[in-house]
Structures are given as C-alpha cells and as structure tokens.
Design a protein around this motif. Structure first.
Motif, short mmCIF file in Angstrom:
data_model
loop_
_atom_site.label_atom_id
_atom_site.label_comp_id
_atom_site.label_asym_id
_atom_site.label_seq_id
_atom_site.Cartn_x
_atom_site.Cartn_y
_atom_site.Cartn_z
N ALA A 30 0.84 -1.19 0.00
CA ALA A 30 0.00 0.00 0.00
C ALA A 30 0.88 1.25 0.00
CB ALA A 30 -0.91 0.00 1.24
N PRO A 31 0.46 2.31 -0.69
CA PRO A 31 1.26 3.54 -0.67
C PRO A 31 1.26 4.16 0.71
CG PRO A 31 -0.88 3.92 -1.70
CD PRO A 31 -0.77 2.44 -1.47
N LEU A 32 2.29 4.92 0.99
CA LEU A 32 2.38 5.59 2.27
C LEU A 32 1.30 6.64 2.40
CD1 LEU A 32 3.78 6.37 4.92
CD2 LEU A 32 5.25 7.89 3.60
N LEU A 33 0.53 6.55 3.45
CA LEU A 33 -0.45 7.56 3.77
C LEU A 33 0.05 8.38 4.93
CD1 LEU A 33 -3.67 5.36 3.63
CD2 LEU A 33 -2.70 6.76 1.82
N GLN A 34 -0.37 9.62 5.01
CA GLN A 34 0.09 10.47 6.09
C GLN A 34 -0.92 10.47 7.22
OE1 GLN A 34 0.75 14.23 4.22
NE2 GLN A 34 2.87 13.74 3.81
N LEU A 190 11.89 -5.39 5.86
CA LEU A 190 11.03 -6.48 5.39
C LEU A 190 10.20 -6.99 6.56
CD1 LEU A 190 10.26 -8.41 3.08
CD2 LEU A 190 12.14 -9.89 3.83
N TRP A 191 8.88 -6.93 6.42
CA TRP A 191 7.97 -7.18 7.53
C TRP A 191 7.07 -8.38 7.28
CZ3 TRP A 191 8.35 -3.32 11.36
CH2 TRP A 191 8.94 -2.10 10.96
N LEU A 192 6.78 -9.12 8.33
CA LEU A 192 5.60 -9.95 8.42
C LEU A 192 4.65 -9.19 9.33
CD1 LEU A 192 3.95 -12.57 8.01
CD2 LEU A 192 5.09 -13.48 10.06
N ALA A 193 3.52 -8.80 8.80
CA ALA A 193 2.59 -7.96 9.55
C ALA A 193 1.19 -8.53 9.47
CB ALA A 193 2.62 -6.52 9.02
N CYS A 194 0.33 -8.02 10.33
CA CYS A 194 -1.06 -8.49 10.37
C CYS A 194 -2.00 -7.29 10.44
CB CYS A 194 -1.28 -9.39 11.59
SG CYS A 194 -2.97 -10.03 11.72
N HIS A 195 -2.99 -7.31 9.58
CA HIS A 195 -4.07 -6.33 9.66
C HIS A 195 -5.24 -6.98 10.38
CE1 HIS A 195 -7.37 -3.68 8.45
NE2 HIS A 195 -6.43 -2.77 8.18
N PRO A 196 -5.86 -6.28 11.32
CA PRO A 196 -6.93 -6.90 12.12
C PRO A 196 -8.07 -7.48 11.28
CG PRO A 196 -6.26 -4.83 13.10
CD PRO A 196 -5.56 -4.91 11.78
N GLU A 197 -8.29 -6.96 10.09
CA GLU A 197 -9.40 -7.43 9.26
C GLU A 197 -8.95 -8.19 8.01
OE1 GLU A 197 -11.71 -4.01 8.32
OE2 GLU A 197 -12.40 -3.70 10.39
N ARG A 198 -7.69 -8.01 7.61
CA ARG A 198 -7.24 -8.59 6.34
C ARG A 198 -6.19 -9.68 6.51
NH1 ARG A 198 -6.72 -2.75 4.87
NH2 ARG A 198 -8.79 -2.11 4.14
N ALA A 214 -0.02 4.72 9.33
CA ALA A 214 -1.24 5.00 8.56
C ALA A 214 -1.75 3.79 7.80
CB ALA A 214 -1.00 6.16 7.60
N SER A 215 -1.44 2.57 8.27
CA SER A 215 -1.86 1.38 7.53
C SER A 215 -2.81 0.48 8.32
CB SER A 215 -0.63 0.56 7.12
OG SER A 215 -0.03 -0.05 8.25
N GLY A 216 -2.82 0.62 9.64
CA GLY A 216 -3.60 -0.27 10.47
C GLY A 216 -2.95 -1.62 10.69
N ARG A 217 -1.75 -1.82 10.14
CA ARG A 217 -1.07 -3.09 10.28
C ARG A 217 -0.27 -3.15 11.58
NH1 ARG A 217 1.34 -2.73 4.17
NH2 ARG A 217 -0.61 -3.19 3.05
#
Length: 273
Positions: A30-34, A190-198, A214-217
């Motif tokens: 995802a693009p960087l959001l501010q 380099l990340w292993l990340a988790c989004h609460p919904e995705r 700004a990603s929710g991850r």
C-alpha cells in the motif's frame, strides 16, 4: 481445539469468504499515507487525538527519547551476526539515530510525545529529518526484539496455522519472505505484519518507514534490509542474510505475542515504556 483455531483465524479473515487468502488480496504494498497530527500540549499543532505519555515515563530535558537496550550480548547471534557487525549496528548506527532525533526534538513540543507519535507528527508535517531518525529509532528497537539468540524457534500453533492458510506452508512463507526481500531495491525493512481485518502480509517498506504508519497493520516480525545490518558478514548475499535470519534468529515467541495483541485487541509492542 480445531474449532477454536478456526474461530481465531476467521477473525483475521483467513481465508476470505471468496476463497482467497489474505496474502492473495494484499499482495501489493500500500502507498504511504500520512497520519493526522497528534495534539501537542503546547497547542502548536492541529488537533487529531490526544496522546499522553504513560505514567512513570517522563521526557528528559536533554534526551527526550531513551536508547532502547539491546536484549542480548553483542556476540550472542554469532555466526549469523558477528560481534563487530552488531557493535557497529547498535552502538554506531542505532544510537546515532537516537542522538540525531534528540537533537531535533529537545526543547520542542515533540519532546512531550511517545516515539510513535513523533513519527506520526513528522510524517504529517513533512519533517523528513525527524521522520527518518524517529522511524529508524523505532524500527531498530523493534528489530532487536525480533532477534532470538540460542537456536531455532518455531511459530506457535495459531501463528503457524495463519501462515499455512495465508502462504500455503512454512516453506512457502520462507521462500516468499526471501523473494520479497531480495526483490526490494535499495534500503528498507522487510515485515511480516497483520491487519486486524485482512490478515497476514509480507511487505517491504522504503528506507525508514515503519509498516504501521497509517496502515492499520501490526508488525509481527521484521528484518533489516539496510546494508549496515548485514554487509560486514554477508557482503552482497542478501538472500543468505534473510534465510539465516529465519533459520537462526527469528523470535517467533515475540511474533506470536504481537499476533495475540491483534486478536485480543490490546496495544502491541511500543518503544521504551
């Protein structure tokens, strides 16, 4: 027990109702959001939300941001990371970011804030030197937590199942993690990340940007792609560095705790609190 895992994984959206895994849905960065700014006590910024420094943690007048301690000895990760490489990485690069950040925020309203909110403020206000040094301070401290000396550890049963559902198998995850890191051009993380919904995702961020901005991850695990992290020991072999990280040093207990924070809807790891 299996039903319990199914319920937990369903909360992460693994797999989705359409039969696609979260990895297939989120296969692009995802693009960087501010982020909108945090309210500063001085009133110098627009109001977005109020953040208070936790009780018992006070900002120092000369060093508002503390140096996060290395949770192991400098030579604890040999031969993956030599004592010399860890010395330069921690004592020179990491502490250098902290010192530069303190020089930028000391005496200002930013010194009142936790590090996470300094990152958010700097991104919103386009204060690049502050953003780079604050983000690199946070990223490195998180990276120290992701390193585990003393042998191989495996993901716990819930994280293992989430990895299997998302990527196919642990071997598939490992291959995709290395592939993603090698394909990343230039410096980054380099990340292993988790989004609460995705659900789970493997993603790389440019330069100093943390995956949560700004990603929710929520980050579960990270590996440093900056050459100062591995060049002394691995030279140009980034693939070897990434494989060694997963096989010899990845702290899966910590990654499991981070995932648990998502499932329990509680605060994940934060800097020096």
């Amino acid at each position: 027990m299996l039903a319990t895992y199914e319920c937990v994984l369903a909360r992460l959206g693994i797999p989705t109702a359409k039969g696609k895994t979260s990895g297939e849905i989120m296969n692009q960065d995802a693009p960087l959001l501010q982020e909108k700014p945090t309210k500063l006590k001085s009133g110098r910024s627009d109001i977005s939300r109020t953040v208070r420094r936790p009780a018992g943690v006070e900002a120092c007048e000369t060093e508002p941001v503390k140096v996060a301690e290395l949770p192991f000895a400098l030579d604890a990760l040999e031969p993956l990371i030599s004592r010399e490489a860890m010395h330069f990485h921690y004592d020179k690069h990491f502490k250098g970011y902290v010192n530069k950040l303190n020089a930028l925020v000391v005496g200002s309203a930013y010194a009142e804030l936790p590090l996470e909110d300094i990152v958010r403020q700097a991104a919103w206000k386009r204060k690049r030197p502050m953003l780079v040094n604050a983000s690199q301070t946070w990223n490195h401290a998180f990276f120290w937590q992701c390193l585990q000396p003393g042998g191989v550890m495996e993901p716990d049963v819930i994280l293992s199942e989430a990895i299997r559902r998302t990527f196919g198998s642990y071997a598939d995850f490992e291959a995709k993690f290395v592939e993603k890191g090698v394909a990343h051009v230039g410096s980054g993380w380099l990340w292993l990340a988790c989004h609460p919904e995705r659900g789970l995702i493997i993603t790389a961020t440019e330069d100093a940007i943390p995956v949560w901005l700004a990603s929710g991850r929520v980050p579960l695990l990270v590996c440093d792609l900056w050459e100062h992290a591995y060049y002394l020991d691995w030279r140009h072999d980034r693939a070897g560095w990434l494989k060694g990280f997963l096989a010899q040093a990845a702290n899966w207990n910590f990654a499991g705790e981070q995932l648990a924070s998502v499932l329990d809807r509680r605060e994940p790891w934060t800097y020096c609190r």
